[in-house]
Design an enzyme around this catalytic site. Sequence first.
Site, mmCIF file in Angstrom:
data_model
loop_
_atom_site.group_PDB
_atom_site.id
_atom_site.type_symbol
_atom_site.label_atom_id
_atom_site.label_comp_id
_atom_site.label_asym_id
_atom_site.label_seq_id
_atom_site.Cartn_x
_atom_site.Cartn_y
_atom_site.Cartn_z
ATOM 1 N N HIS A 137 7.943 -21.285 -14.065
ATOM 2 C CA HIS A 137 7.885 -22.556 -14.789
ATOM 3 C C HIS A 137 7.191 -22.441 -16.150
ATOM 4 O O HIS A 137 6.219 -21.723 -16.313
ATOM 5 C CB HIS A 137 7.158 -23.608 -13.932
ATOM 6 C CG HIS A 137 5.705 -23.311 -13.741
ATOM 7 N ND1 HIS A 137 4.729 -23.764 -14.595
ATOM 8 C CD2 HIS A 137 5.063 -22.580 -12.806
ATOM 9 C CE1 HIS A 137 3.547 -23.350 -14.195
ATOM 10 N NE2 HIS A 137 3.722 -22.630 -13.104
ATOM 11 N N HIS A 138 7.768 -23.122 -17.123
ATOM 12 C CA HIS A 138 7.223 -23.219 -18.477
ATOM 13 C C HIS A 138 7.050 -21.865 -19.172
ATOM 14 O O HIS A 138 6.307 -21.767 -20.149
ATOM 15 C CB HIS A 138 5.896 -23.980 -18.480
ATOM 16 C CG HIS A 138 6.016 -25.386 -17.996
ATOM 17 N ND1 HIS A 138 5.859 -25.724 -16.656
ATOM 18 C CD2 HIS A 138 6.293 -26.533 -18.649
ATOM 19 C CE1 HIS A 138 6.015 -27.022 -16.519
ATOM 20 N NE2 HIS A 138 6.298 -27.550 -17.708
#
Length: 197
Positions: A137-138
């Site tokens: 994520h991210h």
Amino acid sequence: MSEKRRPLLIMGSGGLVAEAADVAEDIGLWDVEGFISPEKIDLDEIGGKPVYPLSEAIQMAATHHTVCAQVATNRDRFIEKAIESKFQFCSLVHPSAHVSRTATIGSGVIIGANAVILSHSRIADHAIILANATVSHHARVGSYSTVAAGATLAGLTTIGSNTFVGINASILPERHVGNFCFVGAGSVVNKDVPDHR
């Protein structure tokens, strides 16, 4: 060739072009009609498909899409020449890959079998994520970079442009790897890495 399938030329002449051709064929929308090398080489064909020097392939720019599967430090220059020649780039995402609906995938990206691209991650133009790699994520992967098979980018990591992350390497959370870097196979990156390392 079926009307729904489109002609594709894959840029590069190394071993990764065969993987890219498999991804394209597994997608079922592309007919791989050949390969493009930066210049004339001794190799006439790969897997029964012709290899064209870029200077000869230019005439096919209006009718064929392309994607670059060359893993080398000069990939950006090769792609820039193809852009100048008016080639249209496509992205290839293997059907078995998981790409979050909130992830952003750029132009000319290749994502291999069983790769995982998680929420809010960004894969920039012409990056390559190989089989079984994970982008958490991210995380961010810069243009022209390669994440090799089995590598893991933890959440909130950043990989710069023109960087290679080796097989089964792990980048720990919130770490930054700069531009033009090489992360060796099996490495664990637990602190930031400056450019050109």
